[in-house]
Design an enzyme around this catalytic site. Structure first.
Site, PDB file in Angstrom:
ATOM      1  N   GLY A   8       0.854  -1.202   0.000  1.00  0.00           N
ATOM      2  CA  GLY A   8       0.000   0.000   0.000  1.00  0.00           C
ATOM      3  C   GLY A   8       0.876   1.233   0.000  1.00  0.00           C
ATOM      4  N   ASP A  34       2.237  -1.871  -4.553  1.00  0.00           N
ATOM      5  CA  ASP A  34       0.925  -1.217  -4.577  1.00  0.00           C
ATOM      6  C   ASP A  34       0.156  -1.725  -5.786  1.00  0.00           C
ATOM      7  OD1 ASP A  34       0.041   1.729  -3.064  1.00  0.00           O
ATOM      8  OD2 ASP A  34      -1.189   0.995  -4.732  1.00  0.00           O
ATOM      9  N   ILE A  51      -2.745  -7.447  -3.062  1.00  0.00           N
ATOM     10  CA  ILE A  51      -2.348  -7.987  -1.760  1.00  0.00           C
ATOM     11  C   ILE A  51      -2.932  -9.387  -1.523  1.00  0.00           C
ATOM     12  CG2 ILE A  51      -4.237  -7.059  -0.342  1.00  0.00           C
ATOM     13  CD1 ILE A  51      -0.489  -7.060   0.555  1.00  0.00           C
ATOM     14  N   TYR A 139     -14.596  -1.839   8.212  1.00  0.00           N
ATOM     15  CA  TYR A 139     -13.182  -1.478   8.412  1.00  0.00           C
ATOM     16  C   TYR A 139     -12.776  -1.736   9.867  1.00  0.00           C
ATOM     17  CZ  TYR A 139      -9.220   1.826   8.924  1.00  0.00           C
ATOM     18  OH  TYR A 139      -8.004   2.419   9.193  1.00  0.00           O
ATOM     19  N   LYS A 143     -10.094  -4.303  11.629  1.00  0.00           N
ATOM     20  CA  LYS A 143      -9.003  -3.834  12.500  1.00  0.00           C
ATOM     21  C   LYS A 143      -9.023  -4.607  13.821  1.00  0.00           C
ATOM     22  CE  LYS A 143      -6.893  -0.816   9.903  1.00  0.00           C
ATOM     23  NZ  LYS A 143      -5.632  -1.230   9.251  1.00  0.00           N
TER      24      LYS A 143
HETATM   25  N1  SER Z   1      -8.595   7.551   9.275  1.00  0.00           N
HETATM   26  C1  SER Z   1      -9.293   6.311   9.194  1.00  0.00           C
HETATM   27  C2  SER Z   1     -10.657   6.478   8.648  1.00  0.00           C
HETATM   28  O1  SER Z   1     -11.202   7.542   8.808  1.00  0.00           O
HETATM   29  C3  SER Z   1      -9.394   5.704  10.549  1.00  0.00           C
HETATM   30  O2  SER Z   1      -8.331   4.857  10.743  1.00  0.00           O
HETATM   31  O3  SER Z   1     -11.196   5.556   8.113  1.00  0.00           O
END
Ligand code: SER
Length: 312
Positions: A8, A34, A51, A139, A143
């Site tokens: 990335g 990338d 990836i 997301y 994480k």
């Molecule tokens: N900056 C990121 C986002 O706003 C948070 O890790 O998705």
């Protein structure tokens, strides 16, 4: 001498990390990976690919004799909500590929987690290191799960994987894409261009933020710390400054006129599910983390750099 792979690499963090790592380890020892082709502005050994293509990644690790990976590939929070399946695939399969290669080739790995790993049930003020993680974006789910996966690979296979939960990152070199904290960067761009800005979160929205120079410094400090200092193998809380969208606009207004309208969209709910401030005392105690940029210092630097970049 380390042989480093950055995945990335042409994103918001990578494009600045490349330069910092080249300065430390030599241009010949940094390889950028990338999906996108290499931007003309960057002088770096570049490999293009996906990836999720394990064979390609393995070929690169062997070809360059890689021993350290900064795995930055990620689909961010707002973009992730448009395609949750793709977000899971890119974020989780990508991380698992890197961790499996780390087992096979004894790689040292850096992987960024985020404040997005937290959720509405997390204490929002001075969020502790060890607390509830119940993220409500895909997301954030990747994480939180990714943190556990890193911890597992450390325990099960002894992989030296290190991580921190980044707050919103503010930078001028490369714009972020698809994040919820991107309004903070956009405000600077519009001010320098002399345009008005319509902000997609409410003026009272407070989020933890950090200037990119501090983020780069944090990554290098964490990766250079002796292994016995790294007590946390999920991901370290990390922070610098917290401010509301309106406070940021006011700070920018000390230097440039900027009219901001606030029209919250679906990203407001994401922002409201994240902490407002973070307790990062374990990072400070374990490996000496401290930030340098407060809001006024960051604003001066952002405006000066963007004026040059945008020719204003
Ligand atoms: N900056 C990121 C986002 O706003 C948070 O890790 O998705």
């Amino acid at each position: 001498m380390s042989k480093i792979l950055i995945t990335g690499a042409f994103g918001q963090i990578g494009s600045e990390l490349i330069v910092a790592l080249q300065a430390k380890h030599g241009q010949e020892n940094v390889v950028a990976f990338d999906m996108a082709p290499k931007p003309a502005s960057l002088e770096v050994i570049a490999e293009q690919g996906s990836i999720v293509d394990l064979a390609k990644l393995k070929e690169i690790v062997v070809k360059y004799n890689i021993d350290t990976v900064y795995h930055l590939v990620s689909i961010l929070s707002a973009r992730g909500e448009q395609d949750p399946n793709l977000t899971w695939q890119v974020n989780m399969d990508g991380l698992r590929n890197i961790l499996n290669l780390a087992v096979e080739f004894k790689l040292k790995v850096f992987w960024p987690s985020s404040i997005a790993a937290f959720g509405p049930t997390t204490p929002r003020d001075l969020t502790p290191q060890h607390t509830v993680l119940e993220p409500t974006t895909m997301y954030g789910v990747t994480k939180a799960a990714g943190e556990d996966l890193c911890h597992y690979y450390f325990l099960k296979f002894g992989v030296d994987v290190r991580s921190m939960r980044f707050p919103g990152l503010i930078s001028w070199k490369t714009e972020p894409g698809g994040g919820t904290t991107d309004y903070a960067v956009a405000m600077f761009y519009e001010a320098v261009k002399g345009d008005d800005y319509t902000c997609f979160v409410h003026k009272d929205t407070i989020l933890p933020m950090m200037y990119m120079d501090d983020a780069i410094k944090a990554m290098l400090m964490l990766m250079e710390a002796p292994a016995e200092k790294i007590a946390i193998r999920t991901s370290y809380n990390l922070t610098a400054i917290s401010f509301s969208a309106e406070e940021l606009a006011e700070e920018i207004n000390k230097h440039l006129p900027l009219a901001v309208k606030y029209e919250p969209d679906f990203r407001q709910r994401i922002a409201d599910s994240w902490p407002q401030s973070i307790d990062d005392s374990p990072a400070r105690a374990d490996w000496g983390w401290h930030h340098e940029f407060d809001l006024p210092k960051m604003a001066v630097e952002m405006i000066a750099k963007l004026k040059i970049k945008l020719g204003r």
